[in-house]
Design a protein around this motif. Structure first.
Motif: not given
Length: 442
Positions: A217, A221, A237, A248-251, A275, A278, A282, A434
Protein backbone atom coordinates in the motif's frame (compact mmCIF):
# COMPACT_ATOMS: atom_id res chain seq x y z
CA UNK A 1 -8.89 -102.28 54.81
CA UNK A 2 -10.06 -103.16 51.34
CA UNK A 3 -13.10 -101.09 51.88
CA UNK A 4 -11.10 -98.25 53.32
CA UNK A 5 -8.71 -98.47 50.42
CA UNK A 6 -11.59 -98.50 48.09
CA UNK A 7 -13.03 -95.43 49.72
CA UNK A 8 -9.64 -93.80 49.51
CA UNK A 9 -9.42 -94.72 45.89
CA UNK A 10 -12.93 -93.45 45.32
CA UNK A 11 -12.06 -90.17 46.91
CA UNK A 12 -8.81 -89.78 44.96
CA UNK A 13 -10.40 -89.07 41.61
CA UNK A 14 -12.60 -86.44 43.26
CA UNK A 15 -9.58 -84.82 44.84
CA UNK A 16 -7.68 -84.98 41.58
CA UNK A 17 -10.72 -83.62 39.78
CA UNK A 18 -10.85 -80.75 42.22
CA UNK A 19 -7.16 -80.12 41.70
CA UNK A 20 -7.55 -80.13 37.94
CA UNK A 21 -10.50 -77.74 38.19
CA UNK A 22 -8.52 -75.41 40.44
CA UNK A 23 -5.57 -75.36 38.01
CA UNK A 24 -7.89 -74.50 35.15
CA UNK A 25 -9.50 -71.69 37.10
CA UNK A 26 -6.11 -70.39 38.19
CA UNK A 27 -4.83 -70.52 34.62
CA UNK A 28 -7.93 -68.66 33.43
CA UNK A 29 -7.46 -66.07 36.14
CA UNK A 30 -3.82 -65.67 35.15
CA UNK A 31 -4.77 -65.15 31.49
CA UNK A 32 -7.47 -62.66 32.43
CA UNK A 33 -5.14 -60.85 34.74
CA UNK A 34 -2.54 -60.62 32.01
CA UNK A 35 -5.13 -59.21 29.58
CA UNK A 36 -6.25 -56.66 32.15
CA UNK A 37 -2.62 -55.82 32.87
CA UNK A 38 -1.89 -55.37 29.18
CA UNK A 39 -4.97 -53.15 28.84
CA UNK A 40 -3.85 -51.09 31.78
CA UNK A 41 -0.39 -50.83 30.26
CA UNK A 42 -1.93 -49.84 26.92
CA UNK A 43 -4.14 -47.23 28.56
CA UNK A 44 -1.11 -46.05 30.44
CA UNK A 45 0.85 -45.78 27.19
CA UNK A 46 -1.99 -43.83 25.56
CA UNK A 47 -2.22 -41.45 28.50
CA UNK A 48 1.55 -41.13 28.50
CA UNK A 49 1.53 -40.34 24.75
CA UNK A 50 -1.09 -37.66 25.23
CA UNK A 51 0.88 -36.14 28.09
CA UNK A 52 4.09 -36.16 26.06
CA UNK A 53 2.29 -34.50 23.14
CA UNK A 54 0.76 -31.89 25.45
CA UNK A 55 4.17 -31.17 26.93
CA UNK A 56 5.63 -30.83 23.44
CA UNK A 57 3.01 -28.41 22.07
CA UNK A 58 2.83 -26.26 25.22
CA UNK A 59 6.57 -25.89 25.67
CA UNK A 60 7.16 -22.23 26.50
CA UNK A 61 10.37 -22.25 24.45
CA UNK A 62 8.30 -22.58 21.25
CA UNK A 63 6.85 -19.09 21.69
CA UNK A 64 10.14 -17.49 20.77
CA UNK A 65 10.72 -19.48 17.58
CA UNK A 66 9.90 -18.29 14.08
CA UNK A 67 7.63 -20.51 12.02
CA UNK A 68 10.39 -22.42 10.21
CA UNK A 69 12.24 -23.29 13.41
CA UNK A 70 9.01 -24.18 15.22
CA UNK A 71 8.05 -26.58 12.44
CA UNK A 72 11.50 -28.14 12.53
CA UNK A 73 11.31 -28.74 16.30
CA UNK A 74 7.71 -29.99 16.39
CA UNK A 75 8.11 -32.31 13.41
CA UNK A 76 11.21 -33.93 14.89
CA UNK A 77 9.38 -34.43 18.20
CA UNK A 78 6.33 -35.78 16.39
CA UNK A 79 8.43 -38.30 14.52
CA UNK A 80 9.91 -39.60 17.79
CA UNK A 81 6.63 -39.56 19.74
CA UNK A 82 4.76 -41.66 17.18
CA UNK A 83 7.77 -43.79 16.18
CA UNK A 84 7.22 -43.06 12.47
CA UNK A 85 9.53 -42.57 9.53
CA UNK A 86 8.15 -39.33 8.08
CA UNK A 87 6.26 -36.25 9.25
CA UNK A 88 5.19 -33.61 6.75
CA UNK A 89 3.32 -30.31 6.82
CA UNK A 90 1.61 -29.08 3.66
CA UNK A 91 0.07 -25.60 3.62
CA UNK A 92 -2.93 -24.45 1.61
CA UNK A 93 -1.99 -21.89 -1.03
CA UNK A 94 -3.64 -18.47 -1.03
CA UNK A 95 -6.11 -19.53 -3.68
CA UNK A 96 -7.21 -22.45 -1.50
CA UNK A 97 -6.88 -24.99 -4.30
CA UNK A 98 -3.53 -26.67 -3.63
CA UNK A 99 -1.46 -28.00 -0.76
CA UNK A 100 2.21 -27.08 -0.90
CA UNK A 101 4.87 -28.98 1.06
CA UNK A 102 6.34 -26.56 3.61
CA UNK A 103 8.28 -28.69 6.13
CA UNK A 104 9.21 -32.34 6.57
CA UNK A 105 11.15 -34.66 8.84
CA UNK A 106 12.35 -37.82 7.17
CA UNK A 107 11.29 -36.85 3.66
CA UNK A 108 12.90 -33.51 2.84
CA UNK A 109 12.52 -34.07 -0.89
CA UNK A 110 8.87 -33.08 -0.61
CA UNK A 111 9.90 -29.57 0.36
CA UNK A 112 12.98 -29.37 -1.89
CA UNK A 113 10.96 -30.38 -4.94
CA UNK A 114 8.00 -28.11 -4.13
CA UNK A 115 5.45 -30.93 -4.00
CA UNK A 116 1.89 -29.76 -4.69
CA UNK A 117 -1.30 -31.71 -4.09
CA UNK A 118 -4.69 -30.50 -5.37
CA UNK A 119 -7.28 -30.16 -2.61
CA UNK A 120 -9.70 -33.06 -2.95
CA UNK A 121 -7.28 -35.40 -4.72
CA UNK A 122 -5.20 -38.19 -3.24
CA UNK A 123 -4.56 -38.80 0.43
CA UNK A 124 -3.61 -35.31 1.63
CA UNK A 125 -6.18 -33.73 -0.68
CA UNK A 126 -8.93 -35.81 0.96
CA UNK A 127 -7.83 -34.72 4.43
CA UNK A 128 -8.02 -31.07 3.34
CA UNK A 129 -11.36 -31.42 1.60
CA UNK A 130 -13.07 -33.47 4.31
CA UNK A 131 -11.38 -31.63 7.18
CA UNK A 132 -11.06 -34.83 9.13
CA UNK A 133 -8.47 -37.51 9.86
CA UNK A 134 -7.74 -40.02 7.08
CA UNK A 135 -5.73 -43.24 7.52
CA UNK A 136 -4.66 -45.47 4.65
CA UNK A 137 -2.87 -48.83 4.70
CA UNK A 138 -1.98 -48.91 1.04
CA UNK A 139 0.36 -46.30 -0.37
CA UNK A 140 0.45 -46.39 -4.16
CA UNK A 141 -0.69 -44.35 -7.19
CA UNK A 142 -4.31 -45.30 -6.51
CA UNK A 143 -4.32 -43.60 -3.10
CA UNK A 144 -1.55 -41.01 -3.15
CA UNK A 145 -0.72 -38.20 -5.60
CA UNK A 146 2.90 -37.72 -4.53
CA UNK A 147 5.10 -40.58 -5.84
CA UNK A 148 7.83 -39.83 -3.28
CA UNK A 149 5.69 -41.47 -0.60
CA UNK A 150 5.55 -44.94 -2.12
CA UNK A 151 9.03 -44.65 -3.61
CA UNK A 152 10.37 -44.35 -0.05
CA UNK A 153 8.57 -47.54 0.99
CA UNK A 154 5.85 -46.02 3.16
CA UNK A 155 3.11 -48.56 3.88
CA UNK A 156 0.72 -46.57 6.07
CA UNK A 157 -0.19 -42.90 6.33
CA UNK A 158 -2.22 -40.90 8.83
CA UNK A 159 -3.19 -37.32 8.05
CA UNK A 160 -5.14 -34.71 10.02
CA UNK A 161 -6.34 -31.22 9.04
CA UNK A 162 -4.75 -28.04 10.36
CA UNK A 163 -7.51 -25.56 11.22
CA UNK A 164 -7.27 -22.22 13.03
CA UNK A 165 -10.06 -19.67 13.49
CA UNK A 166 -12.25 -21.88 11.32
CA UNK A 167 -9.79 -21.57 8.44
CA UNK A 168 -8.00 -24.54 6.89
CA UNK A 169 -4.29 -23.76 6.88
CA UNK A 170 -2.96 -27.13 5.77
CA UNK A 171 -2.48 -30.84 6.46
CA UNK A 172 -0.14 -32.68 8.83
CA UNK A 173 0.60 -36.32 8.00
CA UNK A 174 2.83 -39.06 9.36
CA UNK A 175 3.96 -42.22 7.63
CA UNK A 176 5.58 -45.54 8.50
CA UNK A 177 7.43 -48.16 6.48
CA UNK A 178 6.10 -50.77 8.93
CA UNK A 179 2.53 -51.93 8.56
CA UNK A 180 0.57 -50.76 11.60
CA UNK A 181 -2.79 -49.36 12.61
CA UNK A 182 -2.90 -45.98 14.32
CA UNK A 183 -5.28 -45.95 17.29
CA UNK A 184 -7.97 -43.39 18.02
CA UNK A 185 -5.80 -42.07 20.82
CA UNK A 186 -2.87 -41.60 18.42
CA UNK A 187 -5.14 -39.80 15.96
CA UNK A 188 -6.31 -37.46 18.72
CA UNK A 189 -2.73 -36.88 19.83
CA UNK A 190 -1.65 -36.06 16.27
CA UNK A 191 -4.58 -33.65 15.99
CA UNK A 192 -3.27 -31.80 19.06
CA UNK A 193 0.03 -31.22 17.28
CA UNK A 194 -1.79 -30.19 14.08
CA UNK A 195 -3.86 -27.66 16.04
CA UNK A 196 -0.71 -26.14 17.52
CA UNK A 197 0.96 -25.92 14.11
CA UNK A 198 -2.22 -24.48 12.56
CA UNK A 199 -2.28 -21.61 15.05
CA UNK A 200 1.40 -20.87 14.41
CA UNK A 201 0.84 -20.86 10.64
CA UNK A 202 -2.28 -18.69 10.94
CA UNK A 203 -0.53 -16.12 13.13
CA UNK A 204 2.58 -16.07 10.94
CA UNK A 205 0.55 -15.75 7.75
CA UNK A 206 -1.65 -12.99 9.21
CA UNK A 207 1.37 -11.07 10.44
CA UNK A 208 3.18 -11.51 7.13
CA UNK A 209 0.10 -10.53 5.11
CA UNK A 210 -0.42 -7.39 7.18
CA UNK A 211 3.21 -6.38 6.76
CA UNK A 212 3.18 -7.15 3.03
CA UNK A 213 -0.12 -5.34 2.50
CA UNK A 214 1.12 -2.29 4.39
CA UNK A 215 4.36 -2.25 2.40
CA UNK A 216 2.51 -2.69 -0.89
CA UNK A 217 0.00 0.00 0.00
CA UNK A 218 2.74 2.42 0.97
CA UNK A 219 4.70 1.74 -2.21
CA UNK A 220 1.66 2.35 -4.43
CA UNK A 221 0.44 5.59 -2.87
CA UNK A 222 2.03 8.65 -4.48
CA UNK A 223 5.11 9.74 -2.58
CA UNK A 224 4.79 13.20 -4.08
CA UNK A 225 1.72 14.90 -5.51
CA UNK A 226 2.03 16.90 -8.73
CA UNK A 227 2.18 20.66 -8.38
CA UNK A 228 1.00 22.16 -11.69
CA UNK A 229 1.00 25.93 -11.95
CA UNK A 230 -2.10 27.41 -10.37
CA UNK A 231 -3.20 24.22 -8.61
CA UNK A 232 -2.61 22.78 -5.13
CA UNK A 233 -3.19 19.24 -3.88
CA UNK A 234 -3.18 17.38 -0.55
CA UNK A 235 -4.17 13.86 0.47
CA UNK A 236 -4.69 11.50 3.39
CA UNK A 237 -4.71 7.73 3.79
CA UNK A 238 -5.57 6.01 7.08
CA UNK A 239 -5.94 2.20 7.37
CA UNK A 240 -9.00 0.91 9.18
CA UNK A 241 -8.54 0.04 12.85
CA UNK A 242 -10.56 -3.16 12.47
CA UNK A 243 -9.90 -4.24 8.90
CA UNK A 244 -6.25 -3.23 8.72
CA UNK A 245 -4.73 -2.31 5.38
CA UNK A 246 -7.18 -2.93 2.60
CA UNK A 247 -7.94 -1.95 -0.97
CA UNK A 248 -8.53 1.80 -0.67
CA UNK A 249 -6.19 3.92 -2.77
CA UNK A 250 -5.75 7.29 -4.38
CA UNK A 251 -3.56 8.31 -7.27
CA UNK A 252 -2.66 11.60 -8.90
CA UNK A 253 -0.54 11.81 -12.04
CA UNK A 254 0.26 14.27 -14.79
CA UNK A 255 -1.03 13.58 -18.31
CA UNK A 256 -0.05 15.04 -21.68
CA UNK A 257 -1.71 18.31 -22.63
CA UNK A 258 -1.61 20.14 -19.28
CA UNK A 259 -3.94 17.64 -17.68
CA UNK A 260 -3.98 15.92 -14.28
CA UNK A 261 -5.46 12.49 -13.65
CA UNK A 262 -7.04 12.02 -10.21
CA UNK A 263 -8.20 8.57 -9.04
CA UNK A 264 -9.76 7.35 -5.84
CA UNK A 265 -10.96 3.78 -5.39
CA UNK A 266 -11.96 1.05 -3.00
CA UNK A 267 -11.50 -2.67 -3.64
CA UNK A 268 -14.02 -4.76 -1.73
CA UNK A 269 -12.31 -6.69 1.07
CA UNK A 270 -9.15 -6.10 3.02
CA UNK A 271 -5.73 -7.56 3.64
CA UNK A 272 -3.07 -8.59 1.17
CA UNK A 273 -5.41 -9.86 -1.53
CA UNK A 274 -7.31 -6.57 -1.67
CA UNK A 275 -4.04 -4.63 -1.73
CA UNK A 276 -2.71 -6.78 -4.59
CA UNK A 277 -5.89 -6.30 -6.64
CA UNK A 278 -5.73 -2.57 -5.90
CA UNK A 279 -2.18 -2.47 -7.25
CA UNK A 280 -3.22 -4.21 -10.45
CA UNK A 281 -6.18 -1.89 -11.00
CA UNK A 282 -4.02 1.15 -10.31
CA UNK A 283 -1.42 0.09 -12.89
CA UNK A 284 -4.05 -0.80 -15.49
CA UNK A 285 -5.90 2.50 -15.03
CA UNK A 286 -2.68 4.46 -15.50
CA UNK A 287 -2.04 2.62 -18.76
CA UNK A 288 -5.58 3.25 -20.05
CA UNK A 289 -5.35 6.91 -18.98
CA UNK A 290 -2.55 7.41 -21.50
CA UNK A 291 -4.60 5.89 -24.30
CA UNK A 292 -8.07 7.36 -23.80
CA UNK A 293 -9.19 10.94 -23.13
CA UNK A 294 -12.64 10.17 -21.69
CA UNK A 295 -12.70 9.00 -18.03
CA UNK A 296 -15.80 6.90 -18.75
CA UNK A 297 -13.95 5.06 -21.50
CA UNK A 298 -11.00 4.46 -19.17
CA UNK A 299 -13.29 2.96 -16.53
CA UNK A 300 -14.97 0.83 -19.18
CA UNK A 301 -11.62 -0.66 -20.20
CA UNK A 302 -10.68 -1.14 -16.55
CA UNK A 303 -13.97 -2.94 -15.93
CA UNK A 304 -13.38 -5.27 -18.86
CA UNK A 305 -9.87 -6.08 -17.66
CA UNK A 306 -10.95 -6.68 -14.04
CA UNK A 307 -14.01 -8.73 -15.00
CA UNK A 308 -11.90 -11.01 -17.17
CA UNK A 309 -8.71 -11.38 -15.12
CA UNK A 310 -9.69 -10.54 -11.51
CA UNK A 311 -12.40 -13.08 -10.79
CA UNK A 312 -14.68 -12.46 -7.80
CA UNK A 313 -13.38 -8.91 -7.52
CA UNK A 314 -15.37 -5.73 -7.19
CA UNK A 315 -14.16 -2.16 -6.73
CA UNK A 316 -15.64 1.32 -6.77
CA UNK A 317 -13.62 3.97 -8.58
CA UNK A 318 -13.90 7.69 -9.28
CA UNK A 319 -11.66 8.98 -12.07
CA UNK A 320 -11.34 12.65 -12.94
CA UNK A 321 -9.25 14.50 -15.49
CA UNK A 322 -8.54 18.13 -14.70
CA UNK A 323 -7.58 20.33 -17.61
CA UNK A 324 -5.43 22.98 -15.97
CA UNK A 325 -5.66 25.23 -19.03
CA UNK A 326 -9.48 25.32 -19.31
CA UNK A 327 -10.07 24.92 -15.54
CA UNK A 328 -12.52 22.12 -16.19
CA UNK A 329 -12.84 18.69 -14.61
CA UNK A 330 -14.24 15.68 -16.47
CA UNK A 331 -15.46 12.97 -14.11
CA UNK A 332 -16.75 9.39 -14.30
CA UNK A 333 -17.95 7.22 -11.40
CA UNK A 334 -17.97 3.43 -11.17
CA UNK A 335 -20.15 2.73 -8.14
CA UNK A 336 -18.27 5.38 -6.18
CA UNK A 337 -19.62 8.18 -3.99
CA UNK A 338 -19.63 11.60 -5.72
CA UNK A 339 -16.94 14.21 -5.01
CA UNK A 340 -17.67 17.40 -3.13
CA UNK A 341 -17.02 20.73 -4.84
CA UNK A 342 -17.12 24.15 -3.20
CA UNK A 343 -16.38 27.65 -4.48
CA UNK A 344 -15.35 30.74 -2.48
CA UNK A 345 -18.27 32.02 -0.42
CA UNK A 346 -20.48 29.10 -1.51
CA UNK A 347 -21.94 26.08 0.19
CA UNK A 348 -20.35 22.79 -0.70
CA UNK A 349 -22.30 20.48 -2.98
CA UNK A 350 -21.98 16.98 -4.34
CA UNK A 351 -21.19 16.66 -8.03
CA UNK A 352 -24.26 15.31 -9.79
CA UNK A 353 -22.42 12.78 -11.90
CA UNK A 354 -24.11 9.63 -13.20
CA UNK A 355 -22.99 6.56 -11.24
CA UNK A 356 -22.12 3.56 -13.37
CA UNK A 357 -21.75 -0.01 -12.07
CA UNK A 358 -18.66 -0.92 -10.00
CA UNK A 359 -15.52 -2.27 -11.63
CA UNK A 360 -15.67 -6.04 -12.06
CA UNK A 361 -19.45 -5.97 -11.88
CA UNK A 362 -20.10 -7.36 -15.33
CA UNK A 363 -17.94 -8.12 -18.36
CA UNK A 364 -18.49 -5.66 -21.18
CA UNK A 365 -20.68 -3.13 -19.37
CA UNK A 366 -21.47 -0.25 -21.72
CA UNK A 367 -23.16 3.08 -21.29
CA UNK A 368 -20.75 4.62 -18.78
CA UNK A 369 -20.88 8.40 -18.95
CA UNK A 370 -18.69 11.31 -17.93
CA UNK A 371 -19.71 14.74 -16.74
CA UNK A 372 -17.91 18.07 -17.05
CA UNK A 373 -17.57 20.39 -14.05
CA UNK A 374 -16.08 23.89 -14.01
CA UNK A 375 -13.48 24.52 -11.30
CA UNK A 376 -13.13 28.30 -11.10
CA UNK A 377 -10.30 30.05 -9.23
CA UNK A 378 -10.57 29.49 -5.49
CA UNK A 379 -12.76 26.38 -5.84
CA UNK A 380 -11.86 23.10 -4.14
CA UNK A 381 -12.77 19.51 -5.06
CA UNK A 382 -12.64 16.67 -2.52
CA UNK A 383 -12.68 12.99 -3.48
CA UNK A 384 -12.93 10.32 -0.77
CA UNK A 385 -13.71 6.68 -0.01
CA UNK A 386 -16.72 5.46 1.95
CA UNK A 387 -14.67 4.84 5.10
CA UNK A 388 -14.75 8.60 5.66
CA UNK A 389 -18.54 8.86 5.80
CA UNK A 390 -19.73 5.43 6.94
CA UNK A 391 -19.95 4.66 10.65
CA UNK A 392 -21.54 1.76 12.48
CA UNK A 393 -25.00 2.80 13.67
CA UNK A 394 -25.01 5.98 11.54
CA UNK A 395 -27.04 6.56 8.41
CA UNK A 396 -24.92 7.10 5.28
CA UNK A 397 -26.87 10.21 4.34
CA UNK A 398 -26.04 11.70 7.74
CA UNK A 399 -22.34 11.01 7.14
CA UNK A 400 -22.47 12.58 3.69
CA UNK A 401 -24.20 15.66 5.03
CA UNK A 402 -21.60 15.98 7.78
CA UNK A 403 -18.85 15.80 5.14
CA UNK A 404 -20.53 18.41 2.95
CA UNK A 405 -20.63 20.78 5.89
CA UNK A 406 -16.96 20.15 6.68
CA UNK A 407 -15.56 20.96 3.23
CA UNK A 408 -14.40 24.55 2.77
CA UNK A 409 -12.78 26.42 -0.12
CA UNK A 410 -9.44 26.74 1.63
CA UNK A 411 -5.93 25.48 0.97
CA UNK A 412 -6.02 21.70 0.35
CA UNK A 413 -3.87 20.85 3.39
CA UNK A 414 -6.14 22.93 5.64
CA UNK A 415 -9.18 21.32 4.02
CA UNK A 416 -7.84 17.80 4.77
CA UNK A 417 -7.09 18.76 8.37
CA UNK A 418 -10.60 20.09 8.88
CA UNK A 419 -12.34 17.16 7.18
CA UNK A 420 -10.39 14.57 9.17
CA UNK A 421 -11.03 16.45 12.43
CA UNK A 422 -14.77 16.64 11.80
CA UNK A 423 -15.28 13.17 10.29
CA UNK A 424 -12.80 11.13 12.36
CA UNK A 425 -11.94 13.16 15.44
CA UNK A 426 -10.65 11.04 18.31
CA UNK A 427 -12.40 7.82 17.23
CA UNK A 428 -10.53 5.32 15.04
CA UNK A 429 -12.19 4.60 11.72
CA UNK A 430 -13.36 1.02 11.28
CA UNK A 431 -12.62 1.07 7.54
CA UNK A 432 -9.84 2.51 5.38
CA UNK A 433 -10.03 6.21 4.58
CA UNK A 434 -8.61 7.89 1.49
CA UNK A 435 -9.08 11.60 0.83
CA UNK A 436 -7.79 13.87 -1.94
CA UNK A 437 -8.31 17.63 -2.05
CA UNK A 438 -7.57 19.71 -5.18
CA UNK A 439 -7.81 23.50 -5.26
CA UNK A 440 -7.64 25.87 -8.18
CA UNK A 441 -5.72 28.74 -6.65
CA UNK A 442 -5.78 30.85 -9.80
Amino acid sequence: MGKAKSKSQEQKPKALGFAFASASVVADLVVRSRVVWLEVVAVGDEVALRLRVLNAVTDAALRHLDLDKLLEVLLEQCRALFAVDTVTVLLVDRAGVQLVARASSGLGEEVFQGVRVPVGKGFAGRVAQQREAVQIERVDPSTVVNPLLWEHGLRVLLGVPMIAEGELTGVLHIGSTVLRRFTEEEIEALQLIADRVAVAVYVDRSRSERAAAAMLQESLLPSRLPSPHGWELAARYVPGAESGVGGDWYDVFELPGERIGVVIGDVVGNGLRAAVVMGRLRSALRAYALEYLDPAQVLGKLDRKASYFEHDTMATVAYAIIDTATHRMTLALAGHLPPVVVGPGEEARFVGAPVGPPIGFDLGVSGRRSIGVDVPPGALVALYTDGLVERRGQDLDAGLELLRGAVRAVEPEAACIRVMAVMVGDQPATDDIALVAIRHCG
